[in-house]
Design an enzyme around this catalytic site. Structure first.
Site, PDB file in Angstrom:
ATOM      1  N   GLN A 186      24.029  34.509  68.296  1.00 28.27           N
ATOM      2  CA  GLN A 186      24.116  33.911  69.748  1.00 28.27           C
ATOM      3  C   GLN A 186      24.994  32.643  69.782  1.00 28.27           C
ATOM      4  O   GLN A 186      24.827  31.868  70.959  1.00 28.27           O
ATOM      5  CB  GLN A 186      22.656  33.708  70.187  1.00 28.27           C
ATOM      6  CG  GLN A 186      21.851  35.096  69.929  1.00 28.27           C
ATOM      7  CD  GLN A 186      22.209  36.142  71.213  1.00 28.27           C
ATOM      8  OE1 GLN A 186      22.755  35.572  72.371  1.00 28.27           O
ATOM      9  NE2 GLN A 186      21.881  37.271  71.287  1.00 28.27           N
ATOM     10  N   ASN A 238      18.034  34.249  70.727  1.00 24.17           N
ATOM     11  CA  ASN A 238      18.401  35.379  71.379  1.00 24.17           C
ATOM     12  C   ASN A 238      17.558  35.353  72.707  1.00 24.17           C
ATOM     13  O   ASN A 238      18.201  35.551  73.844  1.00 24.17           O
ATOM     14  CB  ASN A 238      18.434  36.794  70.602  1.00 24.17           C
ATOM     15  CG  ASN A 238      17.243  37.073  70.142  1.00 24.17           C
ATOM     16  OD1 ASN A 238      16.520  36.130  69.430  1.00 24.17           O
ATOM     17  ND2 ASN A 238      16.705  38.191  70.205  1.00 24.17           N
ATOM     18  N   THR A 247      35.410  51.198  54.211  1.00 29.68           N
ATOM     19  CA  THR A 247      36.694  51.233  55.049  1.00 29.68           C
ATOM     20  C   THR A 247      36.404  50.432  56.196  1.00 29.68           C
ATOM     21  O   THR A 247      35.506  50.770  56.905  1.00 29.68           O
ATOM     22  CB  THR A 247      37.274  52.566  55.518  1.00 29.68           C
ATOM     23  OG1 THR A 247      37.582  53.396  54.111  1.00 29.68           O
ATOM     24  CG2 THR A 247      38.520  52.301  56.137  1.00 29.68           C
ATOM     25  N   CYS A 264      16.442  44.433  71.753  1.00 37.64           N
ATOM     26  CA  CYS A 264      16.367  45.316  70.526  1.00 37.64           C
ATOM     27  C   CYS A 264      14.843  45.822  70.566  1.00 37.64           C
ATOM     28  O   CYS A 264      14.249  46.605  69.807  1.00 37.64           O
ATOM     29  CB  CYS A 264      16.657  44.812  69.498  1.00 37.64           C
ATOM     30  SG  CYS A 264      18.590  44.634  68.994  1.00 37.64           S
ATOM     31  N   SER A 311      28.563  37.913  65.009  1.00 31.78           N
ATOM     32  CA  SER A 311      28.577  39.337  65.646  1.00 31.78           C
ATOM     33  C   SER A 311      29.652  38.967  66.427  1.00 31.78           C
ATOM     34  O   SER A 311      30.077  37.915  67.054  1.00 31.78           O
ATOM     35  CB  SER A 311      27.222  39.577  66.488  1.00 31.78           C
ATOM     36  OG  SER A 311      27.565  40.667  67.452  1.00 31.78           O
ATOM     37  N   ALA A 312      30.375  40.423  66.663  1.00 35.12           N
ATOM     38  CA  ALA A 312      31.644  40.183  67.602  1.00 35.12           C
ATOM     39  C   ALA A 312      31.318  40.435  69.184  1.00 35.12           C
ATOM     40  O   ALA A 312      31.603  39.816  70.130  1.00 35.12           O
ATOM     41  CB  ALA A 312      32.831  41.249  67.436  1.00 35.12           C
ATOM     42  N   HIS A 313      30.229  41.390  69.237  1.00 32.87           N
ATOM     43  CA  HIS A 313      29.783  42.150  70.605  1.00 32.87           C
ATOM     44  C   HIS A 313      29.038  40.915  71.460  1.00 32.87           C
ATOM     45  O   HIS A 313      28.945  41.260  72.580  1.00 32.87           O
ATOM     46  CB  HIS A 313      29.407  43.312  70.672  1.00 32.87           C
ATOM     47  CG  HIS A 313      27.880  43.430  70.225  1.00 32.87           C
ATOM     48  ND1 HIS A 313      27.173  43.488  71.185  1.00 32.87           N
ATOM     49  CD2 HIS A 313      27.362  43.250  69.158  1.00 32.87           C
ATOM     50  CE1 HIS A 313      25.813  43.554  70.653  1.00 32.87           C
ATOM     51  NE2 HIS A 313      25.797  43.455  69.016  1.00 32.87           N
ATOM     52  N   ALA A 372      25.918  41.624  63.067  1.00 29.95           N
ATOM     53  CA  ALA A 372      25.121  40.773  62.846  1.00 29.95           C
ATOM     54  C   ALA A 372      23.787  41.260  62.186  1.00 29.95           C
ATOM     55  O   ALA A 372      23.327  40.619  60.821  1.00 29.95           O
ATOM     56  CB  ALA A 372      24.652  39.717  63.846  1.00 29.95           C
TER      57      ALA A 372
END
Lengths: 407, 129, 381
Positions: A186, A158, A246, A331, A206-208, A78
């Protein structure tokens, strides 16, 4: 050993990052071990298998937010999506104007992208939210200027979990012909997102934060009406030139599976989580001088951000080391500054310092919540016994009126 | 943030937490710091007629290092004369607790608290005399 | 069908030991490394260990390692970051750089930067004379790749260093292809910055690093939470970083053996290729021990490629990234190779698990395919 060490504290920091769902990991592993091809390799089947999986995952991400798979661009997360959307669109449409608009409570990577654009000569407005954390529509409207090129507002905050009225804000942007970017890192799996209906041009994922792997994210780039962005990473021309590099097939596959699970399970999951959150809220509200930060109604079920007056934040975090929580955003928690989000809500530094963000998730149990309430009650009592400010409060002294010697 | 074992020990088991009667002429009270800065230390010393600190108490609003710093100085203060007490330097506190650079200000605050408590005592006794 | 993978310059299969260290990070609760609680601290420690493993493998200091999402990002980061920070008007690169060095430089043209190219020789290397041809001053960055992804040709880093020193420019080398295939020592190269990628050395995809010496100052490409000493924001990709670290450790142990092994395969392959009339590019210069870039005159490369894939041999035409388009390799064109010949170019890149038998099988298959194609061409003619 690692397992014991890591399992002992109760994890209530799902907004910081989530564990990978076992079903997601299972789906990822074959793409590390067997189908390891480079999806850009067109000359052999190793590459084709990888490419197929990448496209399947793209479908799943698109489905969760009701978008066209061709509108999904993979990124490393993200943070990159937000950088790409904000800088990429502002650069591309810079002939329209050089004013950009966001909210003071956005994630650091949005704020910092804005700061970078300011260094490049753009003018930025950082709109203050209301004390409940929500953006006032009228104020938002007024902040838009004829030369405003882009506005960026996060779907779900967040730190405090409040949900902005993205549809209304988006409509304002549409009327004013302003590109509208939404950071939804979020929000996925927590609120319904329908990009066919929502007037949003760019959206970051975001995936995580949704039980997928770290290091992978996506940016939604609307096709109708078509939004263009300037690439921030150039190279092999992957992702239709918008993002070269990649792609990690297994991570993409993981994100696809995580978003598929979110789509199917979010409704039931959110109900369960809301019950746990409400239980936690009621348990903690038993205490005196406890303040919830941010609007409770327009808020995801997963978040509770709460300030414990007369207790210092860091010592509070130390006191609750049997649970893993955040004080402010993960963060920024390396710095000693009180949360800028809470300050933007008008919270005093003291209350900002003494805030804890509890974020509940897929693997939180009722026993976890019971333990947390008990622990907090004990520790807050102990720290207040230690606190000269608590004494003063109990003696009826108004601390805000005391003249403190600065040091 | 990684805390030293000594900080953790003082934080878990703070010594000499409490309050002395601030109106007692033998008691000096120092209150330093500010809530907005994230640290407030209240340090009290009780001094015998021959000028030896016989008791010290503290209450601290602050991080683990601030709590540990004030807890540590209450231990150090007991049995010292006022002159000896005023020689306690923040560097000694920081060293004893192995404070990281970002936490040095906690030891500075503790040194200030000692000075402030001594000054309070002296001004009280000056008034009495 | 049994697959013979000869495309290790595109990507490599992850080593089982690498996967082993990654698995715990994929299966259990993992923290955000920025978080202060024990989950976060555990993640932080693991990342710092990986940083040391990377540093050790290339003889750099751990503080010089900046994790990125891969080689492409690292290359973009140094080009963009050096240009913006140094504020000097000129960027210099060889004309065979990977697109992720070339394109960001070209993109900067719109913002006023100029670009000068170091033209490679027929053998695909930048010579001392070529450097001398660059008269421009006021250079932000000069970037010359350590080993080329297509030909495998190795560049003289001393020349790059001397040039950068003389021009007071930052020097950078894209070592994505070289790392793991030859000895790479950052401390001895005296280059300011170097790019590494994990998935070319049997590590996971989605992670790489920019090695940046402490004296060099660049602007970030991605802003935000301030991770990686403020140079690369974004939650760290822990599992991949741990895997990359392990892959670096393994490569340090096995590099010599692997290199000797692929050299043997390369020799066998090339003897036969030449027997069959192939042209091998960059044959006369120092080259990676695993890479053979070749073409047959009058043979359509893509047809051969497809036929060989059907027989179970995965090989490449030029770099994977550009294999989408049918343009001849820009590297070969830069070397002045005839366009038709270049269009037919095929790349074989060996890895540690390839065997002599596989190579021999390949040559047999190739002979048959060549025969068929020649007959077809004869009929068409």
């Amino acid at each position: 050993m690692i397992k014991d060490k890591a399992r002992k504290p109760i994890y209530l920091d799902y907004s910081s990052t989530t564990p990978i769902d076992a079903r997601v990991a299972e789906k990822m592993i074959p793409f590390i071990t067997e189908h390891f091809g480079n999806p850009a390799s067109r000359s052999h089947s190793f590459g084709w298998t990888a490419e197929e999986a990448v496209e399947e995952a793209r479908d799943e991400v698109a489905k969760l937010v009701n978008a066209d798979p061709r509108e999904i661009v993979w990124t490393s997360g993200a943070t990159e999506s937000n950088n790409l959307a904000i800088k990429g669109a502002s650069h591309f449409y810079s002939t329209k104007g050089k004013h950009i608009l966001t909210v003071a409570t956005e994630h650091k990577c949005v704020i910092d992208s804005f700061r970078e654009l300011e260094r490049e000569g753009y003018t930025a407005t950082y709109l203050e939210p209301e004390p409940n954390g929500l953006v006032d529509l009228e104020k938002f409207k007024k902040a838009i200027r004829p030369d405003t090129v882009l506005a960026s507002v996060m779907f779900v905050n967040n730190e405090i979990g409040v949900i902005q009225d993205i549809e209304a804000l988006g409509n304002v942007c549409r009327e004013q012909k302003v590109i509208f970017h939404v950071d939804a890192a979020q929000a996925t799996g927590k609120v319904d997102i329908d990009l066919e209906k929502l007037p949003v041009d760019l959206m970051s994922f975001s995936a995580h934060k949704t039980y997928g792997p770290k290091g992978i994210g996506a940016l939604y780039v609307r096709r109708k009406p078509r939004i263009r962005i300037e690439a921030q990473m150039h190279g092999g021309g992957h992702e239709r030139g918008m993002r070269s590099g990649t792609l990690a097939t297994h991570q993409i596959v993981g994100m696809g599976e995580a978003f598929r699970i979110a789509r199917i399970e979010m409704q039931l999951e959110n109900e369960r989580i809301r019950k746990l959150r409400d239980k936690l809220l009621h348990g903690l509200q038993d205490m005196e001088e406890v303040y919830v930060n941010g609007d409770l109604k327009h808020r995801i079920a997963h978040n509770l951000n709460i300030s414990f007056n007369y207790v210092e934040g860091e010592s509070l975090i130390m006191a609750v080391k049997d649970i893993a929580v955040s004080s402010g955003s993960a963060c920024t928690s390396a710095s000693l500054e009180p949360s800028y989000v809470l300050r933007a809500l008008g919270r005093s530094d003291e209350l900002a310092h003494s805030s804890i963000r509890f974020s509940i998730g897929r693997f939180t149990t009722e026993a976890d919540v019971d333990f947390t309430i008990q622990l907090l009650k004990e520790k807050i009592y102990k720290l207040r016994e230690l606190s000269p400010l608590w004494d003063m409060f109990k003696d009826g002294i108004d601390i805000s009126k005391v003249e403190w010697a600065a040091h | 943030m990684a805390y030293s074992d000594k900080v953790l020990d003082h934080y878990e088991n703070p010594r000499n937490v409490g309050t002395l009667d601030k109106d007692d002429p033998h008691v000096g009270t120092g209150m330093v710091g500010a809530p907005a800065c994230g640290d407030v230390m209240k340090l009290q010393i009780k001094v015998s007629d021959d000028g030896v600190i016989e008791d010290a108490k503290f209450k601290t609003y602050g991080c683990g290092s601030a709590i540990a710093s004030s807890s540590l100085v209450t231990e150090w203060l007991k049995g010292k004369t006022l002159d000896q007490a005023s020689e306690i330097k923040n560097s000694a506190i920081a060293e004893e607790l192995a404070l990281p650079p970002v936490k040095i200000h906690c030891s500075v605050l503790a040194e200030d608290a000692i000075k402030s408590a001594i000054a309070d005592l002296k001004s009280k006794q000056g008034k009495l005399n | 069908m049994q697959k013979n993978y000869f495309d290790h310059n595109a990507t490599t299969a992850i080593d089982k030991k690498v996967l082993g260290v990654m698995m715990p990070y994929m299966e259990m609760q993992q923290g955000n490394p920025t978080s202060q609680h024990s989950f976060g601290r555990h993640a932080r420690t693991a990342i710092e260990e990986a940083r040391e493993q990377v540093a050790l493998a290339i003889h750099a200091h751990p503080s010089e390692v900046i994790f990125t999402s891969g080689g492409t990002e690292a290359n973009n980061m140094i080009v963009h970051g050096a240009a913006i920070k140094q504020r000097k008007s000129m960027l210099v690169r060889s004309d065979i750089e990977h697109p992720c060095v070339a394109r960001p430089m070209e993109a900067l043209k719109h913002q006023g930067w100029k670009q000068a190219l170091l033209n490679v020789s027929q053998d695909g290397v930048v010579t001392k004379e070529t450097y001398k041809n660059i008269s421009a001053e006021n250079i932000s960055l000069v970037s010359v790749m350590l080993a080329n992804n297509e030909t495998g040709a190795i560049q003289d880093m001393a020349l790059l260093h001397d040039f950068a020193k003389e021009k007071k420019a930052l020097s950078h080398t894209d070592a994505v292809q070289a790392f793991g295939k030859m000895d790479v020592r950052f401390d001895e190269l005296h280059i300011d910055a170097m790019t590494l990628s994990s998935h070319k050395i049997y590590g996971p995809q989605g992670v790489g690093a920019l090695i940046l010496n402490k004296r060099s100052d660049i602007e970030p490409l991605i802003y935000g939470g301030g991770q990686e000493k403020n140079l690369r924001s974004g939650t760290e990709n822990i599992a991949a970083i741990i895997g990359f670290g392990k892959a670096c450790e393994l490569i340090s142990e096995s590099m010599k053996t692997t290199s000797t092994h692929t050299l043997e395969l390369q020799k066998i392959l090339e003897v036969h290729l030449k027997d069959l009339g192939a042209v091998i590019f960059s044959e006369k210069v120092a080259r990676l021990n695993n890479t053979t870039f070749f073409a047959f005159k009058d043979i359509e490369g893509s047809t051969l490629l497809t036929a060989l894939d059907k027989k179970g041999f995965a090989i490449a035409s030029g770099s994977a990234c550009s294999s989408v388009n049918k343009e001849p390799s820009h590297v070969l064109l830069a070397m002045g190779i005839d366009e038709d010949l270049a269009r037919g170019a095929l790349r074989i890149s060996f890895g540690k698990k390839n065997s002599v038998t596989e190579v021999k099988d390949f040559i047999e298959a190739l002979k048959i395919e060549l025969q068929t194609l020649k007959q077809l061409t004869a009929i068409a003619a």
